[in-house]
Design a protein around this motif. Sequence first.
Motif, PDB file in Angstrom:
ATOM      1  N   LEU A 139       3.972  -6.554   4.625  1.00  0.00           N
ATOM      2  CA  LEU A 139       3.084  -5.408   4.500  1.00  0.00           C
ATOM      3  C   LEU A 139       3.939  -4.185   4.241  1.00  0.00           C
ATOM      4  O   LEU A 139       4.789  -3.824   5.045  1.00  0.00           O
ATOM      5  CB  LEU A 139       2.256  -5.205   5.772  1.00  0.00           C
ATOM      6  CG  LEU A 139       1.385  -3.948   5.816  1.00  0.00           C
ATOM      7  CD1 LEU A 139       0.333  -3.978   4.710  1.00  0.00           C
ATOM      8  CD2 LEU A 139       0.721  -3.800   7.175  1.00  0.00           C
ATOM      9  N   SER A 140       3.739  -3.567   3.088  1.00  0.00           N
ATOM     10  CA  SER A 140       4.418  -2.324   2.740  1.00  0.00           C
ATOM     11  C   SER A 140       3.361  -1.237   2.785  1.00  0.00           C
ATOM     12  O   SER A 140       2.357  -1.311   2.084  1.00  0.00           O
ATOM     13  CB  SER A 140       5.013  -2.413   1.338  1.00  0.00           C
ATOM     14  OG  SER A 140       5.905  -3.500   1.249  1.00  0.00           O
ATOM     15  N   ILE A 141       3.595  -0.229   3.615  1.00  0.00           N
ATOM     16  CA  ILE A 141       2.551   0.773   3.822  1.00  0.00           C
ATOM     17  C   ILE A 141       3.174   2.158   3.956  1.00  0.00           C
ATOM     18  O   ILE A 141       4.245   2.306   4.529  1.00  0.00           O
ATOM     19  CB  ILE A 141       1.712   0.409   5.078  1.00  0.00           C
ATOM     20  CG1 ILE A 141       0.457   1.239   5.175  1.00  0.00           C
ATOM     21  CG2 ILE A 141       2.535   0.487   6.337  1.00  0.00           C
ATOM     22  CD1 ILE A 141      -0.531   0.716   6.207  1.00  0.00           C
ATOM     23  N   THR A 142       2.511   3.133   3.389  1.00  0.00           N
ATOM     24  CA  THR A 142       2.886   4.529   3.539  1.00  0.00           C
ATOM     25  C   THR A 142       1.681   5.252   4.110  1.00  0.00           C
ATOM     26  O   THR A 142       0.573   5.116   3.595  1.00  0.00           O
ATOM     27  CB  THR A 142       3.248   5.172   2.182  1.00  0.00           C
ATOM     28  OG1 THR A 142       4.266   4.403   1.566  1.00  0.00           O
ATOM     29  CG2 THR A 142       3.738   6.591   2.361  1.00  0.00           C
ATOM     30  N   ALA A 143       1.896   5.984   5.170  1.00  0.00           N
ATOM     31  CA  ALA A 143       0.802   6.719   5.797  1.00  0.00           C
ATOM     32  C   ALA A 143       1.137   8.202   5.802  1.00  0.00           C
ATOM     33  O   ALA A 143       2.289   8.588   5.965  1.00  0.00           O
ATOM     34  CB  ALA A 143       0.557   6.225   7.215  1.00  0.00           C
ATOM     35  N   ILE A 144       0.126   9.023   5.628  1.00  0.00           N
ATOM     36  CA  ILE A 144       0.289  10.472   5.685  1.00  0.00           C
ATOM     37  C   ILE A 144      -0.235  10.917   7.044  1.00  0.00           C
ATOM     38  O   ILE A 144      -1.434  10.977   7.272  1.00  0.00           O
ATOM     39  CB  ILE A 144      -0.512  11.172   4.569  1.00  0.00           C
ATOM     40  CG1 ILE A 144      -0.165  10.588   3.203  1.00  0.00           C
ATOM     41  CG2 ILE A 144      -0.304  12.672   4.614  1.00  0.00           C
ATOM     42  CD1 ILE A 144       1.278  10.736   2.801  1.00  0.00           C
ATOM     43  N   LYS A 158      -4.449   8.256  10.046  1.00  0.00           N
ATOM     44  CA  LYS A 158      -4.084   7.725  11.354  1.00  0.00           C
ATOM     45  C   LYS A 158      -5.033   6.597  11.759  1.00  0.00           C
ATOM     46  O   LYS A 158      -4.605   5.568  12.270  1.00  0.00           O
ATOM     47  CB  LYS A 158      -4.124   8.843  12.403  1.00  0.00           C
ATOM     48  CG  LYS A 158      -3.791   8.372  13.792  1.00  0.00           C
ATOM     49  CD  LYS A 158      -3.845   9.507  14.794  1.00  0.00           C
ATOM     50  CE  LYS A 158      -3.593   8.980  16.199  1.00  0.00           C
ATOM     51  NZ  LYS A 158      -3.653  10.026  17.192  1.00  0.00           N
ATOM     52  N   GLN A 159      -6.318   6.762  11.484  1.00  0.00           N
ATOM     53  CA  GLN A 159      -7.297   5.723  11.815  1.00  0.00           C
ATOM     54  C   GLN A 159      -7.014   4.445  11.018  1.00  0.00           C
ATOM     55  O   GLN A 159      -7.120   3.343  11.548  1.00  0.00           O
ATOM     56  CB  GLN A 159      -8.730   6.205  11.542  1.00  0.00           C
ATOM     57  CG  GLN A 159      -9.202   7.306  12.464  1.00  0.00           C
ATOM     58  CD  GLN A 159      -8.694   8.692  12.053  1.00  0.00           C
ATOM     59  OE1 GLN A 159      -8.169   8.887  10.957  1.00  0.00           O
ATOM     60  NE2 GLN A 159      -8.825   9.655  12.952  1.00  0.00           N
ATOM     61  N   GLY A 160      -6.645   4.598   9.754  1.00  0.00           N
ATOM     62  CA  GLY A 160      -6.317   3.441   8.934  1.00  0.00           C
ATOM     63  C   GLY A 160      -5.091   2.723   9.450  1.00  0.00           C
ATOM     64  O   GLY A 160      -5.058   1.490   9.528  1.00  0.00           O
ATOM     65  N   LEU A 161      -4.072   3.483   9.816  1.00  0.00           N
ATOM     66  CA  LEU A 161      -2.850   2.901  10.360  1.00  0.00           C
ATOM     67  C   LEU A 161      -3.139   2.171  11.668  1.00  0.00           C
ATOM     68  O   LEU A 161      -2.648   1.063  11.891  1.00  0.00           O
ATOM     69  CB  LEU A 161      -1.802   3.991  10.572  1.00  0.00           C
ATOM     70  CG  LEU A 161      -0.403   3.527  10.955  1.00  0.00           C
ATOM     71  CD1 LEU A 161       0.181   2.617   9.896  1.00  0.00           C
ATOM     72  CD2 LEU A 161       0.496   4.723  11.180  1.00  0.00           C
ATOM     73  N   ASN A 162      -3.964   2.769  12.514  1.00  0.00           N
ATOM     74  CA  ASN A 162      -4.351   2.124  13.779  1.00  0.00           C
ATOM     75  C   ASN A 162      -5.060   0.800  13.516  1.00  0.00           C
ATOM     76  O   ASN A 162      -4.821  -0.194  14.200  1.00  0.00           O
ATOM     77  CB  ASN A 162      -5.261   3.029  14.607  1.00  0.00           C
ATOM     78  CG  ASN A 162      -4.514   4.177  15.238  1.00  0.00           C
ATOM     79  OD1 ASN A 162      -3.308   4.132  15.394  1.00  0.00           O
ATOM     80  ND2 ASN A 162      -5.242   5.213  15.590  1.00  0.00           N
ATOM     81  N   LYS A 163      -5.941   0.791  12.526  1.00  0.00           N
ATOM     82  CA  LYS A 163      -6.690  -0.422  12.201  1.00  0.00           C
ATOM     83  C   LYS A 163      -5.743  -1.521  11.711  1.00  0.00           C
ATOM     84  O   LYS A 163      -5.858  -2.672  12.126  1.00  0.00           O
ATOM     85  CB  LYS A 163      -7.764  -0.115  11.150  1.00  0.00           C
ATOM     86  CG  LYS A 163      -8.638  -1.292  10.795  1.00  0.00           C
ATOM     87  CD  LYS A 163      -9.508  -1.716  11.956  1.00  0.00           C
ATOM     88  CE  LYS A 163     -10.492  -2.784  11.517  1.00  0.00           C
ATOM     89  NZ  LYS A 163     -11.267  -3.295  12.631  1.00  0.00           N
ATOM     90  N   PHE A 164      -4.798  -1.180  10.837  1.00  0.00           N
ATOM     91  CA  PHE A 164      -3.823  -2.166  10.380  1.00  0.00           C
ATOM     92  C   PHE A 164      -3.009  -2.697  11.557  1.00  0.00           C
ATOM     93  O   PHE A 164      -2.726  -3.891  11.632  1.00  0.00           O
ATOM     94  CB  PHE A 164      -2.897  -1.587   9.311  1.00  0.00           C
ATOM     95  CG  PHE A 164      -3.470  -1.649   7.934  1.00  0.00           C
ATOM     96  CD1 PHE A 164      -3.538  -2.846   7.246  1.00  0.00           C
ATOM     97  CD2 PHE A 164      -3.949  -0.506   7.314  1.00  0.00           C
ATOM     98  CE1 PHE A 164      -4.076  -2.911   5.960  1.00  0.00           C
ATOM     99  CE2 PHE A 164      -4.490  -0.552   6.046  1.00  0.00           C
ATOM    100  CZ  PHE A 164      -4.559  -1.756   5.370  1.00  0.00           C
ATOM    101  N   ALA A 165      -2.629  -1.819  12.477  1.00  0.00           N
ATOM    102  CA  ALA A 165      -1.858  -2.248  13.645  1.00  0.00           C
ATOM    103  C   ALA A 165      -2.641  -3.269  14.463  1.00  0.00           C
ATOM    104  O   ALA A 165      -2.084  -4.281  14.907  1.00  0.00           O
ATOM    105  CB  ALA A 165      -1.495  -1.041  14.505  1.00  0.00           C
ATOM    106  N   LEU A 223       0.837  -1.199   0.000  1.00  0.00           N
ATOM    107  CA  LEU A 223       0.000   0.000   0.000  1.00  0.00           C
ATOM    108  C   LEU A 223       0.875   1.254   0.000  1.00  0.00           C
ATOM    109  O   LEU A 223       0.587   2.230   0.687  1.00  0.00           O
ATOM    110  CB  LEU A 223      -0.914   0.006   1.249  1.00  0.00           C
ATOM    111  CG  LEU A 223      -1.953  -1.104   1.302  1.00  0.00           C
ATOM    112  CD1 LEU A 223      -2.558  -1.212   2.690  1.00  0.00           C
ATOM    113  CD2 LEU A 223      -3.043  -0.837   0.275  1.00  0.00           C
ATOM    114  N   LEU A 224       1.929   1.238  -0.784  1.00  0.00           N
ATOM    115  CA  LEU A 224       2.834   2.382  -0.835  1.00  0.00           C
ATOM    116  C   LEU A 224       2.202   3.544  -1.591  1.00  0.00           C
ATOM    117  O   LEU A 224       1.391   3.353  -2.491  1.00  0.00           O
ATOM    118  CB  LEU A 224       4.147   1.977  -1.499  1.00  0.00           C
ATOM    119  CG  LEU A 224       4.951   0.921  -0.741  1.00  0.00           C
ATOM    120  CD1 LEU A 224       6.192   0.532  -1.536  1.00  0.00           C
ATOM    121  CD2 LEU A 224       5.336   1.422   0.639  1.00  0.00           C
TER     122      LEU A 224
END
Length: 120
Positions: A46-51, A27-34, A20-21
């Motif tokens: 899992l490759s992820i980029t969060a703003i 922040k809510q999405g990142l929390n959910k993935f965590a 998901l780069l």
Amino acid sequence: GALQLASALEVNKTLRELSLLDNRITKQGLNKFAQVLKKNGTLTRLSITAIVLRNSTMDEEFEDMQQFHHLGRAIKGAEDGKPRLDLTNVRLGDCGAIKVAELLERSGTLLGLNLDHCNI
């Protein structure tokens, strides 16, 4: 979108890699993935980029996500027959220690286990 993808990972038992780069994950999405990574035992990459704006809470949540992902990959490797499991410096806490204990109970191939500095 990211919340729904993360929710789908709670029930998906086949996906091993997700990239998901360069997405605008909140922040809510990142929390959910965590949170999902604590439960999903099949996702190994899992490759992820969060703003997000940097703050100490976000740093802790991201580090937790990394730790649980590392634990999940290590457990999956052991389940796939790797003879050694090295979790040095992975902050397992009680939740992670329980996952390792469950692995020990069902593993017939694990020969070595390193839990140095794991906050157990």
